[in-house]
Design a protein around this motif. Structure first.
Motif, PDB file in Angstrom:
ATOM      1  N   ARG A 168       1.391  -1.714  -2.158  1.00  0.00           N
ATOM      2  CA  ARG A 168       2.223  -1.077  -1.124  1.00  0.00           C
ATOM      3  C   ARG A 168       1.340  -0.477  -0.027  1.00  0.00           C
ATOM      4  N   THR A 169       0.263   0.227  -0.406  1.00  0.00           N
ATOM      5  CA  THR A 169      -0.583   0.889   0.597  1.00  0.00           C
ATOM      6  C   THR A 169      -1.281  -0.128   1.499  1.00  0.00           C
ATOM      7  N   ASP A 170      -1.664  -1.272   0.948  1.00  0.00           N
ATOM      8  CA  ASP A 170      -2.310  -2.306   1.762  1.00  0.00           C
ATOM      9  C   ASP A 170      -1.325  -2.920   2.748  1.00  0.00           C
ATOM     10  N   TRP A 171      -0.099  -3.198   2.286  1.00  0.00           N
ATOM     11  CA  TRP A 171       0.915  -3.758   3.185  1.00  0.00           C
ATOM     12  C   TRP A 171       1.231  -2.761   4.292  1.00  0.00           C
ATOM     13  N   ASP A 172       1.416  -1.498   3.919  1.00  0.00           N
ATOM     14  CA  ASP A 172       1.736  -0.465   4.913  1.00  0.00           C
ATOM     15  C   ASP A 172       0.605  -0.311   5.933  1.00  0.00           C
ATOM     16  N   ALA A 173      -0.646  -0.392   5.472  1.00  0.00           N
ATOM     17  CA  ALA A 173      -1.794  -0.286   6.384  1.00  0.00           C
ATOM     18  C   ALA A 173      -1.830  -1.463   7.354  1.00  0.00           C
ATOM     19  N   ALA A 174      -1.569  -2.658   6.848  1.00  0.00           N
ATOM     20  CA  ALA A 174      -1.545  -3.842   7.716  1.00  0.00           C
ATOM     21  C   ALA A 174      -0.410  -3.733   8.733  1.00  0.00           C
ATOM     22  N   MET A 175       0.743  -3.260   8.299  1.00  0.00           N
ATOM     23  CA  MET A 175       1.878  -3.084   9.212  1.00  0.00           C
ATOM     24  C   MET A 175       1.539  -2.071  10.308  1.00  0.00           C
ATOM     25  N   ALA A 176       0.909  -0.974   9.936  1.00  0.00           N
ATOM     26  CA  ALA A 176       0.527   0.045  10.919  1.00  0.00           C
ATOM     27  C   ALA A 176      -0.470  -0.537  11.914  1.00  0.00           C
ATOM     28  N   GLU A 177      -1.391  -1.352  11.410  1.00  0.00           N
ATOM     29  CA  GLU A 177      -2.419  -1.940  12.262  1.00  0.00           C
ATOM     30  C   GLU A 177      -1.827  -2.870  13.327  1.00  0.00           C
ATOM     31  N   VAL A 178      -0.780  -3.609  12.952  1.00  0.00           N
ATOM     32  CA  VAL A 178      -0.186  -4.554  13.909  1.00  0.00           C
ATOM     33  C   VAL A 178       1.047  -3.981  14.604  1.00  0.00           C
ATOM     34  N   GLY A 179       1.418  -2.756  14.258  1.00  0.00           N
ATOM     35  CA  GLY A 179       2.528  -2.095  14.934  1.00  0.00           C
ATOM     36  C   GLY A 179       3.898  -2.648  14.590  1.00  0.00           C
ATOM     37  N   HIS A 180       4.071  -3.081  13.339  1.00  0.00           N
ATOM     38  CA  HIS A 180       5.358  -3.608  12.881  1.00  0.00           C
ATOM     39  C   HIS A 180       5.792  -2.877  11.617  1.00  0.00           C
TER      40      HIS A 180
END
Length: 135
Positions: A38-50
Protein backbone atom coordinates in the motif's frame (compact mmCIF):
# COMPACT_ATOMS: atom_id res chain seq x y z
CA UNK A 1 -9.74 -7.03 -12.52
CA UNK A 2 -12.06 -8.24 -9.82
CA UNK A 3 -11.72 -7.52 -6.11
CA UNK A 4 -12.88 -10.22 -3.69
CA UNK A 5 -12.91 -10.65 0.09
CA UNK A 6 -11.43 -14.17 -0.01
CA UNK A 7 -9.82 -16.51 -2.52
CA UNK A 8 -8.58 -20.07 -2.72
CA UNK A 9 -4.86 -20.47 -3.42
CA UNK A 10 -3.46 -23.69 -4.91
CA UNK A 11 -0.01 -25.04 -5.77
CA UNK A 12 -0.81 -25.57 -9.44
CA UNK A 13 -3.24 -22.73 -10.07
CA UNK A 14 -2.22 -19.81 -7.88
CA UNK A 15 -5.27 -17.68 -7.06
CA UNK A 16 -8.57 -19.25 -8.11
CA UNK A 17 -9.84 -17.48 -11.22
CA UNK A 18 -6.51 -15.91 -12.25
CA UNK A 19 -5.20 -17.75 -15.31
CA UNK A 20 -1.72 -16.18 -14.91
CA UNK A 21 -1.17 -18.24 -11.76
CA UNK A 22 -1.54 -21.59 -13.50
CA UNK A 23 1.79 -23.37 -13.89
CA UNK A 24 2.20 -24.32 -17.52
CA UNK A 25 3.84 -27.61 -18.50
CA UNK A 26 7.57 -27.20 -17.92
CA UNK A 27 7.00 -23.86 -16.19
CA UNK A 28 8.33 -22.78 -12.82
CA UNK A 29 5.39 -20.71 -11.57
CA UNK A 30 7.53 -17.65 -10.86
CA UNK A 31 4.54 -15.30 -11.21
CA UNK A 32 1.69 -17.23 -9.60
CA UNK A 33 0.79 -14.48 -7.14
CA UNK A 34 1.81 -10.80 -7.34
CA UNK A 35 1.87 -8.51 -4.33
CA UNK A 36 2.20 -4.75 -3.93
CA UNK A 37 2.59 -2.68 -0.77
CA UNK A 38 0.00 0.00 0.00
CA UNK A 39 2.76 2.50 0.94
CA UNK A 40 4.61 1.91 -2.34
CA UNK A 41 1.46 2.39 -4.43
CA UNK A 42 0.54 5.53 -2.49
CA UNK A 43 4.08 6.92 -2.94
CA UNK A 44 3.97 6.28 -6.69
CA UNK A 45 0.55 7.93 -6.91
CA UNK A 46 1.81 10.99 -5.02
CA UNK A 47 4.84 11.17 -7.30
CA UNK A 48 2.72 11.27 -10.47
CA UNK A 49 -0.07 13.37 -8.96
CA UNK A 50 -2.87 10.81 -9.34
CA UNK A 51 -5.09 8.81 -7.01
CA UNK A 52 -5.89 5.63 -8.93
CA UNK A 53 -7.04 2.56 -6.98
CA UNK A 54 -4.35 -0.07 -6.27
CA UNK A 55 -5.96 -2.73 -8.44
CA UNK A 56 -5.15 -0.66 -11.52
CA UNK A 57 -1.60 -1.98 -10.93
CA UNK A 58 -3.10 -5.40 -11.70
CA UNK A 59 -1.42 -6.99 -8.68
CA UNK A 60 -3.19 -9.88 -7.02
CA UNK A 61 -2.75 -8.81 -3.40
CA UNK A 62 -2.41 -5.46 -1.63
CA UNK A 63 -0.19 -5.71 1.45
CA UNK A 64 -0.46 -3.34 4.38
CA UNK A 65 1.73 -3.20 7.47
CA UNK A 66 4.64 -5.22 6.05
CA UNK A 67 7.69 -4.23 4.05
CA UNK A 68 7.85 -6.97 1.42
CA UNK A 69 11.26 -8.65 1.27
CA UNK A 70 13.25 -7.65 -1.80
CA UNK A 71 14.94 -11.00 -2.02
CA UNK A 72 14.16 -14.05 -4.13
CA UNK A 73 13.58 -17.03 -1.85
CA UNK A 74 12.08 -15.07 1.05
CA UNK A 75 8.94 -16.77 2.37
CA UNK A 76 5.67 -15.12 3.34
CA UNK A 77 2.86 -16.65 5.39
CA UNK A 78 -0.62 -15.24 4.81
CA UNK A 79 -3.25 -16.18 7.37
CA UNK A 80 -2.82 -19.59 8.96
CA UNK A 81 -2.06 -21.72 5.93
CA UNK A 82 -0.84 -20.01 2.75
CA UNK A 83 2.92 -19.79 2.19
CA UNK A 84 4.45 -17.99 -0.79
CA UNK A 85 8.07 -17.59 -1.83
CA UNK A 86 9.25 -14.39 -3.49
CA UNK A 87 10.67 -15.17 -6.94
CA UNK A 88 11.48 -11.72 -8.31
CA UNK A 89 10.49 -8.08 -8.60
CA UNK A 90 7.33 -7.35 -10.59
CA UNK A 91 8.31 -5.23 -13.57
CA UNK A 92 5.84 -2.44 -14.40
CA UNK A 93 4.58 -2.57 -17.96
CA UNK A 94 3.68 0.07 -20.52
CA UNK A 95 0.07 -0.10 -19.32
CA UNK A 96 1.17 1.83 -16.22
CA UNK A 97 2.36 4.69 -18.41
CA UNK A 98 -1.00 4.72 -20.18
CA UNK A 99 -2.74 5.08 -16.80
CA UNK A 100 -0.65 8.04 -15.70
CA UNK A 101 2.41 9.64 -17.32
CA UNK A 102 5.48 8.85 -15.23
CA UNK A 103 3.86 5.92 -13.36
CA UNK A 104 6.05 3.24 -14.91
CA UNK A 105 9.20 5.09 -13.79
CA UNK A 106 7.71 5.74 -10.34
CA UNK A 107 7.10 1.99 -9.90
CA UNK A 108 10.63 1.03 -10.99
CA UNK A 109 12.17 2.60 -7.87
CA UNK A 110 13.09 0.16 -5.07
CA UNK A 111 10.63 -2.64 -5.97
CA UNK A 112 7.64 -0.23 -5.80
CA UNK A 113 6.01 -2.25 -8.58
CA UNK A 114 5.71 -5.19 -6.18
CA UNK A 115 6.92 -8.76 -5.97
CA UNK A 116 6.14 -11.96 -7.84
CA UNK A 117 5.79 -15.18 -5.88
CA UNK A 118 5.18 -18.91 -6.17
CA UNK A 119 2.79 -20.87 -3.97
CA UNK A 120 4.46 -23.31 -1.56
CA UNK A 121 1.39 -24.09 0.58
CA UNK A 122 -2.17 -23.47 -0.54
CA UNK A 123 -5.27 -22.53 1.40
CA UNK A 124 -7.71 -19.63 1.66
CA UNK A 125 -6.66 -15.96 1.86
CA UNK A 126 -9.13 -13.48 3.35
CA UNK A 127 -9.06 -9.68 3.45
CA UNK A 128 -7.52 -8.74 6.78
CA UNK A 129 -5.42 -11.91 7.17
CA UNK A 130 -2.06 -11.39 8.79
CA UNK A 131 1.03 -11.53 6.59
CA UNK A 132 4.52 -12.11 7.89
CA UNK A 133 7.97 -13.10 6.74
CA UNK A 134 8.78 -16.71 7.63
CA UNK A 135 12.26 -17.72 8.82
Amino acid sequence: METVDHVEVTLDGGLHGDFRGTIKPGGKGKRQVTLIERTDWDAAMAEVGHSLPWFERRSNLLVEGLDLPQLAGAKLRIGDDVVLTITRETDPCERMEALAPGLKAALLLDWRGGACSRVLVGGIIRVGDSIRVEP
